[in-house]
Design a protein around this motif. Sequence first.
Motif, PDB file in Angstrom:
ATOM      1  N   GLN B 140       0.949  -1.341  -0.066  1.00 11.06           N
ATOM      2  CA  GLN B 140      -0.145   0.158  -0.124  1.00 11.06           C
ATOM      3  C   GLN B 140       0.843   1.387  -0.025  1.00 11.06           C
ATOM      4  O   GLN B 140       1.843   1.586   0.847  1.00 11.06           O
ATOM      5  CB  GLN B 140      -0.832  -0.001   1.419  1.00 11.06           C
ATOM      6  N   ASP B 295      -3.017   0.177  -4.749  1.00  7.77           N
ATOM      7  CA  ASP B 295      -3.699   0.579  -3.251  1.00  7.77           C
ATOM      8  C   ASP B 295      -2.787   1.756  -2.718  1.00  7.77           C
ATOM      9  O   ASP B 295      -1.797   2.009  -2.673  1.00  7.77           O
ATOM     10  CB  ASP B 295      -3.079  -0.641  -2.677  1.00  7.77           C
ATOM     11  N   ASN B 337     -15.567   5.302   2.538  1.00  5.09           N
ATOM     12  CA  ASN B 337     -15.566   3.836   3.042  1.00  5.09           C
ATOM     13  C   ASN B 337     -14.387   3.716   3.961  1.00  5.09           C
ATOM     14  O   ASN B 337     -14.456   2.453   4.241  1.00  5.09           O
ATOM     15  CB  ASN B 337     -15.308   3.016   1.745  1.00  5.09           C
ATOM     16  N   ASP B 339     -11.318   3.210   3.155  1.00 10.47           N
ATOM     17  CA  ASP B 339     -10.853   2.045   2.443  1.00 10.47           C
ATOM     18  C   ASP B 339     -10.129   2.766   1.113  1.00 10.47           C
ATOM     19  O   ASP B 339     -10.615   2.864   0.172  1.00 10.47           O
ATOM     20  CB  ASP B 339     -11.724   0.981   1.794  1.00 10.47           C
ATOM     21  N   SER B 341      -7.938   1.211  -0.678  1.00 10.88           N
ATOM     22  CA  SER B 341      -7.346   0.230  -1.358  1.00 10.88           C
ATOM     23  C   SER B 341      -7.820   0.223  -2.445  1.00 10.88           C
ATOM     24  O   SER B 341      -8.826   1.075  -2.955  1.00 10.88           O
ATOM     25  CB  SER B 341      -7.638  -1.283  -0.531  1.00 10.88           C
ATOM     26  N   LYS B 343      -9.654  -1.917  -3.877  1.00  5.10           N
ATOM     27  CA  LYS B 343     -11.060  -2.259  -3.944  1.00  5.10           C
ATOM     28  C   LYS B 343     -12.007  -0.823  -4.104  1.00  5.10           C
ATOM     29  O   LYS B 343     -13.066  -0.896  -4.859  1.00  5.10           O
ATOM     30  CB  LYS B 343     -11.368  -2.685  -2.728  1.00  5.10           C
ATOM     31  N   THR B 344     -11.504   0.252  -3.620  1.00  2.00           N
ATOM     32  CA  THR B 344     -12.313   1.536  -3.862  1.00  2.00           C
ATOM     33  C   THR B 344     -11.725   2.216  -5.075  1.00  2.00           C
ATOM     34  O   THR B 344     -12.582   2.843  -5.997  1.00  2.00           O
ATOM     35  CB  THR B 344     -12.210   2.464  -2.625  1.00  2.00           C
TER      36      THR B 344
END
Lengths: 266, 431
Positions: B140, B295, B337, B339, B341, B343-344
């Motif tokens: 990340q 990320d 969120n 988040d 990472s 994913k977002t």
Amino acid sequence: MINIIVCVKQILDPEMPPGKFKIDPESNKVIPPEGIPLVVSPFDEQAVEAALRIKEQCGAKITVVTVGESSAVNAVKHSLAMGADEGIVVEHIIEGYDSLLTAYILTKAIEEIVAYDLIICGREAADWGSGQVGSIIAESLGIPVVARTRKIEVMDSRLKVEHIIEDGDESLELPMPAVITVSYEIGQARIPTGWGVISAARKKIPSWSLEDIGVDLSQIGDTSSRIKLLKLFTPTRERGCQIIEGKTAAEAAANLALRLREAKVI
Amino acid sequence: MEPTKFDAVVAGAGPAGCAAAYALAKAGLEVLVIERGKFPGAKNMFGGMLCGSVLAQLIPNFWEEAPLERYITRHVITFLSREDSFSIDFQSPSFGKPPYNGYSVLRAKFDKWLAGKVEEAGAIIVPGLLVEDLLWDGNQVVGVKAGGEDFPASVVIAADGVNSLLAQKAGLAEELSTEYVSLGVKELIQLPSEIIQERFNLEDDEGVTQLFDGFCTRGMHGGGFLYTNKESLSLGIVIQLSALRRMGVKPADLLEEFKSHPGVRNLIKGGTVEEYSAHLVPNAGINKVPMLYKDGFLVVGDAAGLVLTTGITLDGASFAFASGMAAAETVKLAKQNGDPSRKTLCNYEKLLKESFVLRDLETFKHSQFFLDNPRLYTTYPELICNLSRGLFTNDGKPRKRLWQLARTEMGRQKLSILHVAVDGFLGRRAI
Ligand SMILES: Cc1cc2nc3c(=O)[nH]c(=O)nc-3n(C[C@H](O)[C@H](O)[C@H](O)COP(=O)(O)OP(=O)(O)OC[C@H]3O[C@@H](n4cnc5c(N)ncnc54)[C@H](O)[C@@H]3O)c2cc1C
């Protein structure tokens, strides 16, 4: 811990491309170049530097004061980013070169700040180069002044300074409060760190008007009655380039030496 | 206690970085922009025309306050042979009404203004600082390193322009190869505004763009450009870097040659050169757009190669604004969120695919291959110029019909109908 006030001025960037520097010969004024931000006068940056060194040596609270247009807040921010503690902008546009007016306004601002042991200015502003403001402030406040200083040391309530004279320097001691103007020999000003810029950006910087500090412009009369700028011009620079030929490097060098002798350079 | 971690750190205060930072700051997020130039815009250059529609979504009515030079109402395309020139000239008063279609702009002023808006919106800009590296926590990205200091952030937005150091540090891109980038060189030539208006048939703040194809690039993939500013002209050429290397030509020499072409000479007559600048521009279109996120990390604008070049259009600024805004949307979502990472952050790519950004690049994905064809820079411009000369020549000899002239000229250029058919087909597909 002592209280230091540093006076800074925002000027045209002395490092801007020469082609961007233009003057209007009619009005005898510099035409501000578009798109190039103003900077803190390098001597004033060194004044901030001098204050920071004292702070590091014996602790000090540094307040920066500037007189100028609203964008002068950037000069204060720059000083804060270097490490000064607080800053004040006195909003008033001064036409260039009236040192008496500048010093008068600064004096009023300093009186408003109240607590000061030491006032530091640059040797002169790098634009008009008058070098008078520091001395006039001292005179107005009735405190001692040493100009063109290369070193400042704080010893209890006294200052020990090295003052540059034509053929060397003098060591002087004086009581505080006092005004010191620093010469470039004081040493290079530090470049602000990234986090310095960030914390400066987060600070609120108060802006004072002339009324706030009780300035009465009629008190000191009209600038134009004191100073008349007769002529403002950019010097023409003539450059000639001659290529000195020679079959070998040695011959070219000999020809060059001859030419220099003809021109009475050597 | 002042926050020591930012919601986003943006590297680079060009159009892409400023758009992202502005949108984020407006939404109340903690944003830091780090810019290597002494001030935003200090070292930035482009040809000259900014299309305003995307910026208007971010800053409505920006044209009322931004330092714009002239709004463009006239577009000229000029083909050059060694001495002759042939122009297509389009002028429309409808381009002269707000919201204007495009503006000539000088980046030093414009970027500085835009960065000022970003600060007003509440972001912090640190100029004069080069982002050198990324901070990592496993896979990340968690901030950047600059000037030996660490600046932690939930998301890092790489807006550091062409050949992005940060995209490379993130492992998303490789150093750009010379085939995928062009070099632009430009002079800023001062001329009084009355002369510009008279010379280019313009009223008041109207402006012209003129693109040149042909002799000025000595057959290399590229072209010349001229933009009228308020009191100056931006004149330059853009040439594919690999071709320039191969030919061993100095760009400054090409520019001098261009300036002395009879079709150009008089346009700049009496002007004084105020500034010379050079900059790279990505030209590979969609083919070289890297992976756009990982990320804690997003790539925007030129850093991601998001520039549209079709030979007639060179638009990078709109793509920079739009990608910056899409990145901001995505970072807002990440904040919501909690988040940051992938994913977002994959939402960023989705937004670009829905907008004109990746769609335009997809539409014009064949243009680079097409534009690599040397005939576009030699044969065709010469053909057009020679044909026109034939058409307008009065030399006392029997006249020929246009078609005959064309056949003769094609023979001289060793151009077959097949070439024309193939190039026509490729061109239809490409631009
Ligand atoms: C010759 C030429 C002509 C062009 N003509 C046009 C045109 O007419 N119209 C148009 O729309 N587009 C044009 N473009 C393209 C356009 O200029 C770019 O697409 C656009 O500027 C991209 O914006 P950006 O913010 O992504 O990158 P840039 O504008 O390149 O901004 C990147 C910023 O990041 C800074 N930076 C870089 N590295 C670092 C680092 N490590 N740390 C901190 N800061 C860093 C840079 O100083 C710069 O300010 C032209 C380009 C060229 C070269």
